[in-house]
Motif scaffolding. Structure first.
Motif, short mmCIF file in Angstrom:
data_model
loop_
_atom_site.label_atom_id
_atom_site.label_comp_id
_atom_site.label_asym_id
_atom_site.label_seq_id
_atom_site.Cartn_x
_atom_site.Cartn_y
_atom_site.Cartn_z
N ALA A 72 14.42 -17.44 -36.48
CA ALA A 72 15.13 -18.18 -37.53
C ALA A 72 16.03 -17.25 -38.35
CB ALA A 72 14.14 -18.90 -38.44
N GLN A 73 15.56 -16.02 -38.60
CA GLN A 73 16.38 -15.06 -39.34
C GLN A 73 17.61 -14.67 -38.54
OE1 GLN A 73 13.06 -12.29 -40.07
NE2 GLN A 73 13.59 -12.38 -42.24
N VAL A 74 17.45 -14.48 -37.25
CA VAL A 74 18.61 -14.14 -36.42
C VAL A 74 19.57 -15.32 -36.38
CG1 VAL A 74 19.42 -13.42 -34.14
CG2 VAL A 74 17.31 -12.43 -35.07
N VAL A 75 19.06 -16.53 -36.22
CA VAL A 75 19.93 -17.72 -36.24
C VAL A 75 20.71 -17.77 -37.55
CG1 VAL A 75 19.97 -20.26 -36.33
CG2 VAL A 75 18.57 -19.09 -34.61
N ASP A 76 20.05 -17.49 -38.67
CA ASP A 76 20.73 -17.51 -39.96
C ASP A 76 21.84 -16.47 -40.06
OD1 ASP A 76 19.19 -19.63 -40.83
OD2 ASP A 76 17.81 -18.38 -42.01
N ASN A 82 28.25 -20.48 -33.62
CA ASN A 82 27.21 -19.98 -32.72
C ASN A 82 25.84 -20.60 -33.03
OD1 ASN A 82 28.92 -18.37 -31.19
ND2 ASN A 82 28.64 -16.60 -32.51
N GLN A 83 25.59 -20.93 -34.28
CA GLN A 83 24.31 -21.55 -34.63
C GLN A 83 24.12 -22.88 -33.92
OE1 GLN A 83 23.84 -21.97 -38.86
NE2 GLN A 83 23.63 -19.77 -39.20
N THR A 84 25.22 -23.62 -33.68
CA THR A 84 25.10 -24.95 -33.09
C THR A 84 24.44 -24.95 -31.73
OG1 THR A 84 27.32 -24.90 -32.12
CG2 THR A 84 27.12 -25.83 -34.33
N TRP A 85 24.63 -23.89 -30.97
CA TRP A 85 24.07 -23.85 -29.61
C TRP A 85 23.03 -22.74 -29.43
CZ3 TRP A 85 24.69 -19.34 -26.97
CH2 TRP A 85 25.72 -18.49 -27.40
N ALA A 86 23.19 -21.60 -30.08
CA ALA A 86 22.32 -20.44 -29.82
C ALA A 86 20.90 -20.66 -30.30
CB ALA A 86 22.91 -19.18 -30.46
N ARG A 87 20.69 -21.52 -31.26
CA ARG A 87 19.34 -21.78 -31.76
C ARG A 87 18.42 -22.30 -30.66
NH1 ARG A 87 19.06 -24.02 -36.35
NH2 ARG A 87 21.24 -23.92 -36.94
N ASN A 88 19.00 -22.87 -29.60
CA ASN A 88 18.21 -23.41 -28.49
C ASN A 88 17.72 -22.34 -27.52
OD1 ASN A 88 18.42 -26.06 -29.39
ND2 ASN A 88 20.33 -26.38 -28.28
N ALA A 89 18.30 -21.15 -27.58
CA ALA A 89 17.91 -20.09 -26.65
C ALA A 89 16.46 -19.68 -26.88
CB ALA A 89 18.83 -18.89 -26.81
N ALA A 90 15.76 -19.41 -25.81
CA ALA A 90 14.35 -19.00 -25.92
C ALA A 90 14.22 -17.70 -26.69
CB ALA A 90 13.74 -18.85 -24.53
N VAL A 91 15.22 -16.82 -26.55
CA VAL A 91 15.20 -15.52 -27.22
C VAL A 91 16.61 -15.20 -27.73
CG1 VAL A 91 14.90 -13.02 -26.85
CG2 VAL A 91 13.30 -14.63 -25.81
N LEU A 92 16.66 -14.64 -28.91
CA LEU A 92 17.89 -14.03 -29.43
C LEU A 92 17.61 -12.55 -29.60
CD1 LEU A 92 18.94 -16.66 -32.11
CD2 LEU A 92 19.97 -16.29 -29.85
N VAL A 93 18.50 -11.74 -29.06
CA VAL A 93 18.34 -10.28 -29.13
C VAL A 93 19.49 -9.71 -29.95
CG1 VAL A 93 18.18 -8.13 -27.82
CG2 VAL A 93 17.23 -10.25 -26.86
N VAL A 94 19.15 -8.88 -30.92
CA VAL A 94 20.18 -8.14 -31.66
C VAL A 94 20.28 -6.76 -31.02
CG1 VAL A 94 20.96 -7.28 -33.90
CG2 VAL A 94 19.56 -9.38 -33.78
#
Length: 195
Positions: A72-76, A82-94
């Motif tokens: 949630a922090q990465v989505v924020d 990008n929030q509209t679609w990337a929130r659905n990804a199983a993983v977000l990597v910074v």
């Protein structure tokens, strides 16, 4: 059950490895499936073994799984588009570049080496049936704050990882981009000098 990946094989000018020609950056992610941890670990291992100047390995990753506070922090930190679609990804990597050693010595090749590590991750993930989409649209300072990063660590990009989802779940403009023909500048316009 995952959605079938659309065949978006690149129309290359010269033959390349299938895994390279077939890799693309979708925005449709399966919002139900969790990440296959073995595939994620293998992609991280591929990044670990990517080349770096003097074996300095000037990269770090924040790995945020969907459903966690970290995700949630990465989505924020992402821009609204990008929030509209990337929130659905199983993983977000910074992806983070270590721009100076602990003693303050600059690491001038940090972003180059980080890019190689992310490329290795992406190719391995694609090979194993995951999809990856890299994003520059995020606020590095938001990441710096929640991760409590030293100044020498610079958040460079965020990338989404997971299984391909249903294109119909995307906003209409993104549905069109998801299936639009793939194009690249010709090699002749990329190579500025050649002897």
């Amino acid at each position: 059950m995952s959605n079938p990946v659309i065949d978006r094989t690149a129309p290359t000018e010269h033959p390349v490895l299938d895994v390279l020609a077939g890799r693309w950056s979708p925005r449709a992610y399966d919002a139900q499936n969790t990440i296959d941890e073995a595939k994620l670990a293998t992609a991280l291992e591929a990044a670990r073994w990517s080349p770096s100047a003097s074996n300095s390995q000037p990269w770090r990753f924040i790995v945020a799984r969907r459903g966690t506070a970290l995700h949630a922090q990465v989505v924020d930190s992402l821009v609204g588009f990008n929030q509209t679609w990337a929130r659905n990804a199983a993983v977000l990597v910074v992806a983070i570049a270590e721009t100076a050693a602990a003693d303050g010595t600059p690491i001038t090749h940090a972003f180059y080496d980080l890019g190689q590590a992310v490329a290795h991750f992406s190719v391995q993930a694609h090979h194993d049936g995951l999809v990856v989409h890299q994003m520059s649209g995020f606020d590095p300072e938001v990441v710096r704050e929640f991760a409590d990063l030293e100044e020498r660590f610079v958040p460079a990009t965020v990338f989404a990882v997971g299984e391909f989802g249903d294109v119909a779940t995307l906003p209409e403009v993104l549905q069109e981009r998801e299936v639009a023909p793939r194009v690249r500048r010709p090699i002749a316009e990329t190579v500025i000098l050649s002897a």
